[in-house]
Design a protein around this motif. Structure first.
Motif, mmCIF file in Angstrom:
data_model
loop_
_atom_site.group_PDB
_atom_site.id
_atom_site.type_symbol
_atom_site.label_atom_id
_atom_site.label_comp_id
_atom_site.label_asym_id
_atom_site.label_seq_id
_atom_site.Cartn_x
_atom_site.Cartn_y
_atom_site.Cartn_z
ATOM 1 N N GLN A 12 48.644 -57.242 39.593
ATOM 2 C CA GLN A 12 48.198 -58.195 40.617
ATOM 3 C C GLN A 12 46.755 -57.941 41.021
ATOM 4 O O GLN A 12 45.958 -58.874 41.157
ATOM 5 C CB GLN A 12 49.122 -58.117 41.829
ATOM 6 C CG GLN A 12 50.535 -58.623 41.555
ATOM 7 C CD GLN A 12 51.487 -58.356 42.704
ATOM 8 O OE1 GLN A 12 51.114 -57.751 43.712
ATOM 9 N NE2 GLN A 12 52.735 -58.779 42.554
ATOM 10 N N ASN A 13 46.403 -56.684 41.225
ATOM 11 C CA ASN A 13 45.023 -56.370 41.624
ATOM 12 C C ASN A 13 44.043 -56.729 40.521
ATOM 13 O O ASN A 13 42.914 -57.154 40.795
ATOM 14 C CB ASN A 13 44.904 -54.881 41.956
ATOM 15 C CG ASN A 13 45.601 -54.517 43.251
ATOM 16 O OD1 ASN A 13 45.756 -55.362 44.143
ATOM 17 N ND2 ASN A 13 46.047 -53.279 43.373
ATOM 18 N N ARG A 14 44.452 -56.554 39.279
ATOM 19 C CA ARG A 14 43.562 -56.900 38.167
ATOM 20 C C ARG A 14 43.214 -58.385 38.211
ATOM 21 O O ARG A 14 42.056 -58.773 38.019
ATOM 22 C CB ARG A 14 44.224 -56.565 36.830
ATOM 23 C CG ARG A 14 43.352 -56.874 35.625
ATOM 24 C CD ARG A 14 44.024 -56.416 34.333
ATOM 25 N NE ARG A 14 43.151 -56.671 33.208
ATOM 26 C CZ ARG A 14 43.151 -57.802 32.498
ATOM 27 N NH1 ARG A 14 43.983 -58.773 32.820
ATOM 28 N NH2 ARG A 14 42.313 -57.951 31.484
ATOM 29 N N ALA A 15 44.208 -59.228 38.473
ATOM 30 C CA ALA A 15 43.957 -60.666 38.543
ATOM 31 C C ALA A 15 43.142 -61.028 39.777
ATOM 32 O O ALA A 15 42.175 -61.798 39.705
ATOM 33 C CB ALA A 15 45.292 -61.426 38.536
ATOM 34 N N GLN A 16 43.496 -60.481 40.930
ATOM 35 C CA GLN A 16 42.840 -60.842 42.182
ATOM 36 C C GLN A 16 41.428 -60.282 42.277
ATOM 37 O O GLN A 16 40.534 -60.912 42.857
ATOM 38 C CB GLN A 16 43.681 -60.357 43.368
ATOM 39 C CG GLN A 16 45.024 -61.060 43.489
ATOM 40 C CD GLN A 16 45.916 -60.448 44.560
ATOM 41 O OE1 GLN A 16 45.552 -59.466 45.198
ATOM 42 N NE2 GLN A 16 47.090 -61.025 44.753
ATOM 43 N N CYS A 17 41.198 -59.112 41.724
ATOM 44 C CA CYS A 17 39.890 -58.464 41.826
ATOM 45 C C CYS A 17 38.971 -58.791 40.653
ATOM 46 O O CYS A 17 37.808 -58.380 40.643
ATOM 47 C CB CYS A 17 40.060 -56.949 41.932
ATOM 48 S SG CYS A 17 40.982 -56.413 43.389
ATOM 49 N N GLY A 18 39.490 -59.518 39.681
ATOM 50 C CA GLY A 18 38.658 -59.885 38.545
ATOM 51 C C GLY A 18 38.332 -58.728 37.630
ATOM 52 O O GLY A 18 37.278 -58.719 36.984
ATOM 53 N N TRP A 19 39.226 -57.736 37.554
ATOM 54 C CA TRP A 19 38.983 -56.599 36.690
ATOM 55 C C TRP A 19 39.098 -57.011 35.226
ATOM 56 O O TRP A 19 39.766 -57.985 34.879
ATOM 57 C CB TRP A 19 39.975 -55.476 36.970
ATOM 58 C CG TRP A 19 39.787 -54.823 38.313
ATOM 59 C CD1 TRP A 19 38.655 -54.822 39.074
ATOM 60 C CD2 TRP A 19 40.773 -54.097 39.055
ATOM 61 N NE1 TRP A 19 38.855 -54.134 40.244
ATOM 62 C CE2 TRP A 19 40.155 -53.669 40.264
ATOM 63 C CE3 TRP A 19 42.090 -53.763 38.829
ATOM 64 C CZ2 TRP A 19 40.827 -52.921 41.223
ATOM 65 C CZ3 TRP A 19 42.763 -53.017 39.788
ATOM 66 C CH2 TRP A 19 42.134 -52.605 40.966
#
Length: 241
Positions: free
Chosen positions: A156-163
């Motif tokens: 989820q963080n990868r998608a939301q943070c643009g990683w």
């Protein structure tokens, strides 16, 4: 439906589609100060212009009020001209003739500016850590059940943070041989990568690395079972790097 105009007893009424009539009040026109001959010429000029406008197909089809004002101008200027034929000035009809003529020739109001939606609210800055660790039981290459929540947060963080890409590094403690621990740390990293792939992270965006017991989190003597060293580290990189 175009508005209909009625003239009765020297009073004009504008009839709207709802059937309601409104009397039109006008200010005193400077035309009242002209001589009868000059006044008739000015009134005739306005009358002729109004007739031309009411016969203009573009005006008839228009959605603005020019046709209405031209029709009013024609009516009131015609009445005022009729009075001048007996050398009489009818102030009310002169006032209305001039007032409606001015409205007839007024520039239409500017079209409203197109609606421009406000810019989207800025996204809050990403505060999630780029490095996450998943720990394992001794001599086990499958993460514990509670690790699922951690892996979901990574996806989820990868998608939301643009990683961008993820580097997945497996580790082992020093309780086995180097060869065994290298293979164990590889299996641990592969299992974490497979779990993240099931959660939507493309396999091509993940690099899997095995470090065995070579990079312990807690330095221990050989053969020591240290829980902190039985881990997989997931490092998120910027997109495009």
């Amino acid at each position: 439906m175009k508005n209909k105009l009625l003239a009765a007893g020297g009073i004009a009424l504008t009839m709207f589609s709802g059937g309601t009539a409104y009397a039109q009040a006008s200010p005193r026109s400077p035309l009242n100060d002209l001589g009868v001959s000059e006044l008739r010429s000015e009134l005739t000029s306005r009358y002729d212009a109004a007739v031309t406008m009411t016969q203009d197909s573009n005006v008839v089809r228009s959605t603005d009020s020019k046709f209405l004002w031209a029709s009013e101008t024609k009516v009131w200027c015609g009445i005022a001209i009729g009075y001048t034929k007996s050398s009489t000035k009818d102030e009310e009809s002169i006032n209305k003739c001039d007032a409606f003529y001015a409205r007839m020739n007024a520039a239409p109001p500017p079209a409203p500016a197109p609606y421009v939606p406000p810019p989207p609210a800025p996204q809050p800055a990403c505060t999630a850590s780029r490095t996450t660790e998943v720990f394992f039981d001794w001599n086990v290459d499958v993460p514990a059940g509670e690790a699922e929540t951690t892996l979901q947060a990574i996806a989820q963080n990868r998608a939301q943070c643009g990683w961008g890409p993820l580097t997945i590094t497996g580790h082992a403690d020093k309780s086995g041989s180097d060869a065994y621990n290298n293979a164990l740390s590889q299996r641990r990293a592969n299992n974490i990568a497979a779990a993240l792939e099931r959660l939507g992270v493309p396999r091509g965006d993940m690099t899997v690395v095995a470090k065995g017991e070579g990079q312990p989190k807690v330095d221990t003597a050989d053969g020591v079972r240290e829980p902190a060293n039985r881990r997989v580290e997931v490092l998120a990189q910027d997109r495009g790097n």
